[in-house]
Design an enzyme around this catalytic site. Sequence first.
Site, PDB file in Angstrom:
ATOM      1  N   HIS A  38      45.194  -8.931  36.416  1.00 20.78           N
ATOM      2  CA  HIS A  38      45.971 -10.040  36.975  1.00 20.78           C
ATOM      3  C   HIS A  38      47.287 -10.206  36.226  1.00 20.78           C
ATOM      4  CE1 HIS A  38      41.796 -10.747  38.028  1.00 20.78           C
ATOM      5  NE2 HIS A  38      42.207 -11.500  39.024  1.00 20.78           N
ATOM      6  N   HIS A 269      48.922 -11.931  42.121  1.00 24.77           N
ATOM      7  CA  HIS A 269      47.767 -12.469  41.416  1.00 24.77           C
ATOM      8  C   HIS A 269      46.819 -11.412  40.849  1.00 24.77           C
ATOM      9  CE1 HIS A 269      44.325 -15.146  40.649  1.00 24.77           C
ATOM     10  NE2 HIS A 269      43.654 -14.098  41.041  1.00 24.77           N
ATOM     11  N   GLU A 418      25.448 -32.594  34.171  1.00 25.92           N
ATOM     12  CA  GLU A 418      24.686 -31.521  33.520  1.00 25.92           C
ATOM     13  C   GLU A 418      25.555 -30.303  33.220  1.00 25.92           C
ATOM     14  OE1 GLU A 418      23.801 -32.985  36.363  1.00 25.92           O
ATOM     15  OE2 GLU A 418      22.033 -34.164  35.844  1.00 25.92           O
ATOM     16  N   HIS A 480      12.263 -32.709  42.490  1.00 24.05           N
ATOM     17  CA  HIS A 480      12.322 -32.801  41.036  1.00 24.05           C
ATOM     18  C   HIS A 480      11.372 -31.833  40.332  1.00 24.05           C
ATOM     19  CE1 HIS A 480      14.838 -36.148  41.794  1.00 24.05           C
ATOM     20  NE2 HIS A 480      14.792 -36.629  40.561  1.00 24.05           N
TER      21      HIS A 480
HETATM   22  C1  LIG Z   1      33.984 -19.747  39.326  1.00 30.77           C
HETATM   23  C2  LIG Z   1      34.950 -18.708  39.800  1.00 30.77           C
HETATM   24  N1  LIG Z   1      35.145 -18.538  41.104  1.00 30.77           N
HETATM   25  C3  LIG Z   1      35.983 -17.566  41.542  1.00 30.77           C
HETATM   26  C4  LIG Z   1      36.628 -16.759  40.672  1.00 30.77           C
HETATM   27  C5  LIG Z   1      37.524 -15.635  41.171  1.00 30.77           C
HETATM   28  N2  LIG Z   1      38.918 -15.971  40.910  1.00 30.77           N
HETATM   29  C6  LIG Z   1      39.579 -15.501  39.857  1.00 30.77           C
HETATM   30  S1  LIG Z   1      41.148 -16.070  39.767  1.00 30.77           S
HETATM   31  C7  LIG Z   1      40.978 -16.961  41.187  1.00 30.77           C
HETATM   32  C8  LIG Z   1      42.112 -17.770  41.728  1.00 30.77           C
HETATM   33  C9  LIG Z   1      42.542 -18.738  40.734  1.00 30.77           C
HETATM   34  O1  LIG Z   1      43.691 -19.343  41.128  1.00 30.77           O
HETATM   35  P1  LIG Z   1      44.633 -19.987  40.024  1.00 30.77           P
HETATM   36  O2  LIG Z   1      43.815 -20.716  39.050  1.00 30.77           O
HETATM   37  O3  LIG Z   1      45.684 -20.744  40.733  1.00 30.77           O
HETATM   38  O4  LIG Z   1      45.210 -18.742  39.277  1.00 30.77           O
HETATM   39  P2  LIG Z   1      46.589 -18.009  39.572  1.00 30.77           P
HETATM   40  O5  LIG Z   1      46.534 -17.535  40.990  1.00 30.77           O
HETATM   41  O6  LIG Z   1      47.645 -18.990  39.353  1.00 30.77           O
HETATM   42  O7  LIG Z   1      46.607 -16.879  38.606  1.00 30.77           O
HETATM   43  C10 LIG Z   1      39.699 -16.803  41.701  1.00 30.77           C
HETATM   44  C11 LIG Z   1      39.224 -17.442  42.944  1.00 30.77           C
HETATM   45  C12 LIG Z   1      36.393 -16.973  39.306  1.00 30.77           C
HETATM   46  N3  LIG Z   1      36.959 -16.230  38.364  1.00 30.77           N
HETATM   47  N4  LIG Z   1      35.581 -17.968  38.895  1.00 30.77           N
END
Ligand SMILES: Cc1ncc(C[n+]2csc(CCOP(=O)(O)OP(=O)(O)O)c2C)c(N)n1
Length: 673
Positions: A38, A269, A418, A480
Amino acid sequence: MKNAETTPLVFNQTETRRLANAIRALSMDAVQAANSGHPGMPMGMADAATTLFSQFLKFDPADPHWPDRDRFVLSAGHGSMLLYSLLFLTGYAAPTLDDIRRFRQLGSPCAGHPEYGHLPGIETTTGPLGQGIATAVGMALAERILNARFGDDLVDHRTYVIAGDGDLMEGISQEAASFAGHLKLNRLIVLFDDNHISIDGPTSLADSTRTLERFDAMGWTTMACDGMDGEAVAKALAAAQTSDKPVLIAARTTIGFGAPTRAGTSKAHGEALGLEEVAGAREKLGWPYPPFVIPDDILAQWRAIGARGSALRDAWRERRNKVPPETLKAFYEALEPQVPMSVSHALKEFKKKTSAEKPSLATRKASETALEVVNATLDKTIGGSADLTGSNNTRTKGMKEISANDYSGRFIHYGIREHGMAAAMNGLALHGGVIPYSGTFLVFSDYARPAIRLAALMGIRAIHVMTHDSIGLGEDGPTHQPVEHLAALRAIPNLLVFRPADAVETAECWDIALAEAKRPSVLALTRQNLPTVRTTHTDENLSRKGAYELAPAEGEAKVTFFATGSEVEIALAARALLATDGIGARVVSMPCWELFDAQSETYRESVLGPGTVKVAIEAAASFGWDRYLGEHGRFIGMKSFGASAPAKDLYKHFGITADAAAEAARSLLKNKR
Ligand SMILES: Cc1ncc(C[n+]2csc(CCOP(=O)(O)OP(=O)(O)O)c2C)c(N)n1
């Protein structure tokens, strides 16, 4: 900045940009070399991060574990190259440029997402979005707790986070941020990478939250600034230092800044930019150097940024040396991962007394009694509960609660959070100086699971007391009553899942969980009373081997009953039933599969009882038991969700009885003939 003995290195916007471009170049080149990763986030946040590291963050690459360093958490873990670049540029011993060249390759400490333990300077593993910011809350809380105990001269640092849209969209951010706001953790400063982009495109596709108002409502100080302007970021960070609440700075940035066609779009990204785009970015950024080459003057400036920490650390040492010796001794003892032997000794005495008195106790109550002993012996345990204190029995006598006005207590009311709780416990453990344990119902381990998984992955000690561990909880019914939860937790590598059978085993499991500095634990405990099954005292901690023969067969062993927790009582009753028929049966208690699986083959064989027919009894799903039962064994347990009724009726209804277990053994013996 309080206690800032050295002048921070202040750069104007142009100088900051030039330094930041080193991060951009390393990030896009490493992602290009790996052909995965990324680049966008590091390229967007490079100016803001440069400002943070050059003027605010208190860190010393030469002494990365210095206890009073600021903690830096890259919650947006997919932007890992931002962190690796910063660690290299500021002069940590690792990563090297070669490590960065091998970004995302087997053996390189520069993994796809930052992994705790791979490099000094990675304070926690991040990647599952939301975990970093929630873990940071625990770190910021640990800082306040230790500050209350040891004073400003020893503990006086901040926790900085870089979080993206993804972190803030995740539900865990709500739990973590509202908890931090409530506790007024003003040493927590979050830089929000406000770039309006996530993977699918603009964030407007899926979100229209007014983030600053949201955080404001949770008791945070909020600000916005131009994240591409180092001076604006510095101004915001300077203002953040004086806040009496946690701080969120929305730094407006351009994802993939510098990339000619991809900047500002989701195309920056999650994949390599491509050679043409990388070349175009070099031109746009005015960065004519070949891949992985940082010109000397820029590297020298970065190294000067890294070097400013040694003066800060020396000043801390001077203050430290003036602290009264007994305070200093207690401080370093708290930081020591090992638990003193006195805890084991005290628990041994507790076991002896319990075996003699043979109480009938719920294991949650036994846990409380064991904790009375532990907490009186060890003052770095920090207890808590997610609003089930009276059910989890995690608050022992005299434990004062921790509040925004007084961090000197030892008990945390996490609220009904939690997931946030489990992540905060990770932060407490990672910070060091405290051992977090806390409680909820076992069925809600699902709500905490992603953070428990990370604790196991990181190899850290967080102890989860999870009560109401089966249909034995009774009338609350199937919502539960955990059924598949033991299996699901046992599936997590490096997590110790304990299900003690009585008060003695409960004390043994606590002893093990506390001593395991590099593994998290779950203690699954009953709501209902259980008899003492360990009626003969042993100095040896029998639970340490994970499973052991609790009751031998009378005469030749024809049957082995395996059971955990509340079902050990049933196994013993089944053994007695078979004895009246003249059939020798042994009972094996299995409080911890993981520990048993790690024993020698000879020991495992001897416990598994070769040649005997095998019956396992556990009021849970059978998933996983085949490995002990083999093809011909029988499982007595749950095949469906539970039901709402008194516990005794439920055990009968679902056929988890001594009669059923004895009958299963008889039929297996018949088939064997
Ligand atoms: C819990 C979780 N869900 C999905 C992902 C996959 N994922 C990695 S980055 C991203 C997008 C994040 O967007 P943002 O925080 O705006 O990052 P940017 O595009 O600015 O780098 C996703 C969905 C992940 N790493 N963790």
